[in-house]
Motif scaffolding. Structure first.
Motif, short mmCIF file in Angstrom:
data_model
loop_
_atom_site.label_atom_id
_atom_site.label_comp_id
_atom_site.label_asym_id
_atom_site.label_seq_id
_atom_site.Cartn_x
_atom_site.Cartn_y
_atom_site.Cartn_z
N THR A 169 -4.00 -10.25 14.46
CA THR A 169 -5.32 -10.78 14.22
C THR A 169 -6.17 -9.56 14.33
O THR A 169 -7.20 -9.41 13.40
CB THR A 169 -5.69 -11.86 15.07
OG1 THR A 169 -4.82 -12.78 15.12
CG2 THR A 169 -7.05 -12.33 14.92
N ILE A 170 -5.96 -8.79 15.11
CA ILE A 170 -7.11 -7.64 15.06
C ILE A 170 -6.84 -6.59 14.12
O ILE A 170 -7.79 -6.25 13.78
CB ILE A 170 -6.77 -6.86 16.61
CG1 ILE A 170 -7.33 -7.84 17.76
CG2 ILE A 170 -7.68 -5.52 16.84
CD1 ILE A 170 -6.92 -7.06 19.22
N ILE A 171 -5.44 -6.45 13.64
CA ILE A 171 -5.29 -5.56 12.52
C ILE A 171 -6.12 -6.07 11.31
O ILE A 171 -6.84 -5.16 10.65
CB ILE A 171 -3.82 -5.47 12.25
CG1 ILE A 171 -2.97 -4.84 13.17
CG2 ILE A 171 -3.67 -4.94 10.66
CD1 ILE A 171 -1.51 -4.89 12.95
N GLY A 172 -6.32 -7.27 11.12
CA GLY A 172 -7.02 -7.74 9.79
C GLY A 172 -8.68 -7.81 10.26
O GLY A 172 -9.25 -7.20 9.34
N ILE A 173 -9.04 -7.98 11.53
CA ILE A 173 -10.57 -7.99 11.78
C ILE A 173 -10.84 -6.60 11.84
O ILE A 173 -12.15 -6.22 11.19
CB ILE A 173 -10.72 -8.41 13.09
CG1 ILE A 173 -10.46 -10.08 13.20
CG2 ILE A 173 -12.07 -8.40 13.76
CD1 ILE A 173 -10.41 -10.82 14.56
N THR A 174 -10.10 -5.59 12.36
CA THR A 174 -10.70 -4.21 12.22
C THR A 174 -10.82 -3.52 10.82
O THR A 174 -11.41 -2.64 10.88
CB THR A 174 -9.88 -3.17 13.20
OG1 THR A 174 -8.52 -3.50 12.98
CG2 THR A 174 -9.76 -3.86 14.73
N LEU A 175 -10.03 -4.25 10.08
CA LEU A 175 -9.95 -3.53 8.77
C LEU A 175 -11.18 -4.03 7.89
O LEU A 175 -11.62 -3.53 6.87
CB LEU A 175 -8.53 -3.79 7.89
CG LEU A 175 -7.65 -3.16 8.33
CD1 LEU A 175 -6.33 -3.74 7.93
CD2 LEU A 175 -7.75 -1.72 8.30
N LEU A 176 -11.66 -5.28 8.29
CA LEU A 176 -12.92 -5.46 7.69
C LEU A 176 -13.92 -4.83 7.49
O LEU A 176 -14.73 -4.63 6.28
CB LEU A 176 -13.40 -7.01 8.27
CG LEU A 176 -12.54 -8.24 7.95
CD1 LEU A 176 -13.00 -9.57 8.89
CD2 LEU A 176 -12.37 -8.56 6.51
N LEU B 26 3.71 1.65 -5.62
CA LEU B 26 2.53 2.01 -5.98
C LEU B 26 1.36 1.10 -5.15
O LEU B 26 0.23 1.68 -4.94
CB LEU B 26 2.40 1.87 -7.35
CG LEU B 26 0.92 2.51 -8.00
CD1 LEU B 26 0.90 3.99 -7.46
CD2 LEU B 26 1.08 2.18 -9.57
N GLN B 27 1.42 -0.21 -5.20
CA GLN B 27 0.56 -1.10 -4.55
C GLN B 27 0.23 -0.64 -3.32
O GLN B 27 -1.04 -0.56 -2.69
CB GLN B 27 1.05 -2.53 -4.65
CG GLN B 27 -0.26 -3.62 -4.15
CD GLN B 27 0.48 -5.06 -4.39
OE1 GLN B 27 -0.11 -5.70 -5.07
NE2 GLN B 27 1.57 -5.27 -3.83
N HIS B 28 1.26 -0.31 -2.37
CA HIS B 28 1.19 0.11 -1.03
C HIS B 28 0.39 1.31 -1.05
O HIS B 28 -0.56 1.87 -0.22
CB HIS B 28 2.44 0.31 -0.33
CG HIS B 28 2.99 -0.65 0.17
ND1 HIS B 28 2.44 -1.39 1.47
CD2 HIS B 28 3.93 -1.66 0.01
CE1 HIS B 28 3.32 -2.41 1.99
NE2 HIS B 28 4.02 -2.86 0.90
N GLN C 265 -3.52 -1.45 7.20
CA GLN C 265 -3.72 -2.21 6.09
C GLN C 265 -2.45 -2.47 5.30
O GLN C 265 -2.32 -3.46 4.64
CB GLN C 265 -4.74 -1.47 5.10
CG GLN C 265 -4.10 0.00 4.80
CD GLN C 265 -5.04 0.95 5.54
OE1 GLN C 265 -5.11 1.01 6.76
NE2 GLN C 265 -5.75 1.90 4.92
N ASN C 266 -1.21 -1.57 5.61
CA ASN C 266 -0.21 -1.87 4.89
C ASN C 266 0.65 -2.87 5.40
O ASN C 266 1.62 -3.65 4.88
CB ASN C 266 0.75 -0.62 4.74
CG ASN C 266 0.06 0.60 3.50
OD1 ASN C 266 -1.06 1.27 4.27
ND2 ASN C 266 0.17 0.32 2.39
#
Length: 355
Positions: free
Chosen positions: A144-151, A26-28, A307-308
């Motif tokens: 790294t880019i995955i995290g940055i692009t989600l910001l 459910l969290q996902h 994000q997952n």
């Protein structure tokens, strides 16, 4: 299963107790829900579809998201990488679908998606040979880019979701985002084990409760929604096949394959199961098959949701059966609009705080 057998099971293949599977799953779903429903809403509004048609697109998308996730996590034959990777509609397809829809109609959209999905399925083993161009330095950069692009996505959610809205970045929205973030950090930092691993879920629930008490959560759509709505194939009519529409959607799928390659390699590194050429081919075949199915059920092209990927890294819960449970939940949400309406009632600012 005895202790020795448990030790020999890779964390990716570990079967957790049902309550944990549901909570983690459910969290996902909550982490990806806003992104999952954004595409059908954008497409429906751009093509001036009726509210009933928009609801149908959302239900079809959630249903097919679930099918795609089950294919990727459980796998069969040479389809599905069997890793904890949740599937969602790719944003790369939005503009081409709108252009095709305005010019050729909805049936041409689904005709191009069906052909593009079949093309992806067939080309997967050849495209997977490009994995040699993804050394560790590229993989690290991708993570790294995955995290940055989600910001930026999270920042928009924190403000309320719509920068043009008069209450965007209002004190109330910022407060709900902050309190949600505070709950997530507190639970993650000071609790242990299972409770710590569902910090994001607890934050979303806590933030929603506070928003409800402050009159910021609107559950009116829950009462209006139906209990059951079946997703029917070709509800917009039998697909039509326009060559230029097909070419544009095939180009989209090349972008999807690059995106999936990066995400799958990242997940492989996170869970300790490196993705080789054969597994990448299985992963890409799953994207192709899911996209093909999406065309049949009036849905969209599918890829991994970044994000997952981050959520797997944060929670350290590596079991693919957790994400398979997410797939089951998504299928149910697609078939039970009332449940989907409950999830949709979570304020954007709360989602932003958790994001």
């Amino acid at each position: 299963m005895n202790e020795n057998a448990k030790k020999n099971v890779h964390p990716v293949d570990e079967m957790l107790p049902v309550p944990q599977l549901f909570a983690y799953g459910l969290q996902h779903v909550l982490a990806m829900y806003a992104g999952a429903v954004a595409v059908p809403i954008i497409v429906a509004q751009a093509l001036k579809l009726s509210p009933e048609q928009m609801i149908h697109l959302i239900n079809a998308d959630l249903f097919t998201c679930g099918i795609a996730t089950l294919i990727q996590t459980l796998g069969f034959w040479k389809v599905g990488a069997r890793i904890p990777m949740i599937q969602g509609v790719t944003f790369a397809s939005v503009t081409p679908m709108i252009i095709i829809g305005l010019d050729q109609g909805m049936t041409a959209i689904y005709g191009s998606i069906i052909v593009a999905g079949l093309f992806t399925f067939l080309i997967a083993p050849f495209f997977s040979k490009l994995i040699r161009f993804f050394p560790p330095v590229v993989t690290g950069t991708i993570i790294t880019i995955i995290g940055i692009t989600l910001l930026p996505v999270s920042v928009r959610w924190i403000g309320g979701g719509n920068p043009a809205a008069p209450d965007f970045a209002s004190p109330m929205n910022l407060f709900l985002a902050f309190i949600t973030l505070a709950i997530v950090i507190f639970v993650y930092r000071f609790c242990k084990g299972f409770i710590s691993n569902i910090a994001v879920l607890i934050g979303l629930i806590g933030g929603t409760i506070i928003a409800t008490l402050l009159g910021q959560a609107n559950f009116s759509e829950v009462g209006k929604s139906e209990w059951v709505a079946f997703v029917t194939p070709f509800s917009f009519g039998f697909p039509t096949f326009d060559i230029m529409s097909i070419i544009s959607m095939v180009i989209v799928m090349f972008v999807v394959m690059v995106e999936t390659t990066g995400d799958s390699i990242a997940i492989g590194e996170i869970v300790g199961r490196p993705i080789g050429r054969k597994n990448l081919a299985k992963c890409l075949r799953a994207d192709g098959l899911s996209t093909f199915i999406g065309g049949i059920f009036n849905s969209f092209p599918y890829t991994a949701f970044a994000q997952n990927v981050g959520l797997v890294a944060v929670t350290r819960v590596k079991s693919r059966f957790v994400v398979a449970t997410s797939g089951i939940i998504l299928v149910v949400l697609g078939l039970v609009p009332k449940m989907a309406a409950i999830v949709a009632s979570i304020p954007n600012s709360v989602l932003g705080g958790a994001g």
